[in-house]
Design a protein around this motif. Structure first.
Motif, PDB file in Angstrom:
ATOM      1  N   GLU A   1     100.577  -5.814   5.246  1.00 10.46           N
ATOM      2  CA  GLU A   1     100.636  -4.486   4.619  1.00 10.46           C
ATOM      3  C   GLU A   1     101.463  -4.512   3.336  1.00 10.46           C
ATOM      4  N   LEU A   2     102.552  -5.287   3.406  1.00  7.02           N
ATOM      5  CA  LEU A   2     103.381  -5.402   2.195  1.00  7.02           C
ATOM      6  C   LEU A   2     102.607  -6.063   1.062  1.00  7.02           C
ATOM      7  N   GLN A   3     101.839  -7.107   1.416  1.00  7.36           N
ATOM      8  CA  GLN A   3     101.028  -7.784   0.402  1.00  7.36           C
ATOM      9  C   GLN A   3      99.963  -6.842  -0.158  1.00  7.36           C
ATOM     10  N   THR A   4      99.376  -6.055   0.783  1.00  3.59           N
ATOM     11  CA  THR A   4      98.353  -5.090   0.346  1.00  3.59           C
ATOM     12  C   THR A   4      98.950  -4.060  -0.610  1.00  3.59           C
ATOM     13  N   ALA A   5     100.133  -3.568  -0.244  1.00  7.22           N
ATOM     14  CA  ALA A   5     100.796  -2.595  -1.114  1.00  7.22           C
ATOM     15  C   ALA A   5     101.142  -3.216  -2.463  1.00  7.22           C
ATOM     16  N   TYR A   6     101.585  -4.478  -2.402  1.00  6.19           N
ATOM     17  CA  TYR A   6     101.935  -5.178  -3.647  1.00  6.19           C
ATOM     18  C   TYR A   6     100.698  -5.356  -4.529  1.00  6.19           C
TER      19      TYR A   6
ATOM     20  N   SER B   1     107.102   3.201  -5.927  1.00  5.29           N
ATOM     21  CA  SER B   1     108.397   2.935  -5.287  1.00  5.29           C
ATOM     22  C   SER B   1     108.511   3.691  -3.969  1.00  5.29           C
ATOM     23  N   SER B   2     108.018   4.933  -3.989  1.00  8.12           N
ATOM     24  CA  SER B   2     108.041   5.730  -2.752  1.00  8.12           C
ATOM     25  C   SER B   2     107.150   5.103  -1.693  1.00  8.12           C
ATOM     26  N   GLU B   3     105.975   4.602  -2.129  1.00  9.46           N
ATOM     27  CA  GLU B   3     105.072   3.966  -1.171  1.00  9.46           C
ATOM     28  C   GLU B   3     105.706   2.721  -0.562  1.00  9.46           C
TER      29      GLU B   3
ATOM     30  N   GLU C   1      97.273  -1.164 -10.006  1.00  7.64           N
ATOM     31  CA  GLU C   1      97.588   0.058 -10.743  1.00  7.64           C
ATOM     32  C   GLU C   1      98.372  -0.261 -12.014  1.00  7.64           C
ATOM     33  N   HIS C   2      99.270  -1.245 -11.868  1.00  4.69           N
ATOM     34  CA  HIS C   2     100.061  -1.641 -13.036  1.00  4.69           C
ATOM     35  C   HIS C   2      99.155  -2.184 -14.144  1.00  4.69           C
ATOM     36  N   LYS C   3      98.169  -3.002 -13.745  1.00 11.81           N
ATOM     37  CA  LYS C   3      97.223  -3.542 -14.734  1.00 11.81           C
ATOM     38  C   LYS C   3      96.407  -2.420 -15.371  1.00 11.81           C
TER      39      LYS C   3
END
Length: 254
Positions: A124-129, A97-99, A135-137
């Motif tokens: 960048e947003l897509q990359t972060a997503y 969330s901070s990222e 990480e979620h997986k």
């Protein structure tokens, strides 16, 4: 009467533990067979019964102790696992969330400053997503692994409880059987005592009868001897009379 025991109680207790290790709950017939096969020794059912009763108390205490130890080991592990998973998920979500917030701020600053185009911000947003989803997986996979371990531990825990329940039922059944054996043993001892009394009476009567027969035999021998003496006297008298008559007859002829 029951044969005197020559097997120590400690030996019977050890035999009980060996039988339970073979998934065979100890009772009088099994212990009798055990010692017959081992060295041929025997002892009374009462000795076996008393030793089994003492051993059952120790066995119950051991089962309760093992179950308590299992609870002490598993419950802290379950609690620690749940706490760690919750903390890790919360920490990871906070970081991501901070990222995202940081990226969002950078995009806004870039837009205002003209240093970053809208397409770059979207990339960048897509990359972060994508990174967040990766990480979620990863966290989800770890959580699934922990869940499987937890399920296995829970299954093992339930199996131990079920096994303990079965053993408890077996102990209750054995206690019931032992109670019946006690009753039967007491009745057999009463019957045996009655038989001993009957044997004693018969022995006494036989002794009296033997004495009576012996006395009759002696009396018969005495009577027969007396009759024989009388017959001998009569025969001697008759012989003497015949001889006298013969002498007289010869004297007359001369």
């Amino acid at each position: 009467m029951a044969r005197k025991a020559n097997i120590a109680r400690e030996e019977i207790h050890q035999a009980c533990w060996e039988l339970i290790e073979k998934n065979s709950f100890p009772n009088i017939p099994r212990l009798t067979e055990y010692f017959l096969q081992k060295d041929g020794r025997r002892c009374s059912n009462t000795t076996f019964l008393n030793a089994i009763t003492d051993w059952e108390e120790a066995y119950k205490e051991q089962q309760q102790h093992e179950l308590s130890e299992l609870n002490d080991v598993l419950l802290p592990v379950f609690k620690r696992f749940s706490r760690e998973v919750t903390q890790n998920l919360g920490k990871l979500l906070d970081e991501k969330s901070s990222e995202i917030e940081q990226h969002q701020k950078l995009k806004q600053e870039a837009t205002r400053s003209g240093y970053m185009s809208l397409s770059s911000a979207l990339i960048e947003l897509q990359t972060a997503y994508d990174s967040l989803m990766s990480e979620h997986k990863k966290v989800g996979d770890e959580a699934e692994t922990f869940k499987q371990k937890f399920a296995f531990s829970e299954q093992r825990y339930q199996e131990v409880i079920a096994q303990n329940s079965v053993l408890t039922s077996q102990i209750k059944q054995e206690e019931k059987d032992n109670a019946e054996l006690r009753i039967n043993l007491a009745q057999k001892e009463v019957d045996l005592a009655k038989q001993d009394n009957q044997i004693a009476k018969l022995t006494e009567e036989n002794a009296k009868l033997a004495a009576f027969l012996e006395e009759n035999q002696q009396n018969k021998i005495k009577n027969d001897a007396k009759k024989w003496q009388e017959m001998t006297k009569k025969l001697d008298a008759l012989t003497s009379s015949v001889k006298t008559m013969q002498r007289k007859d010869r004297g007359t002829k001369q």
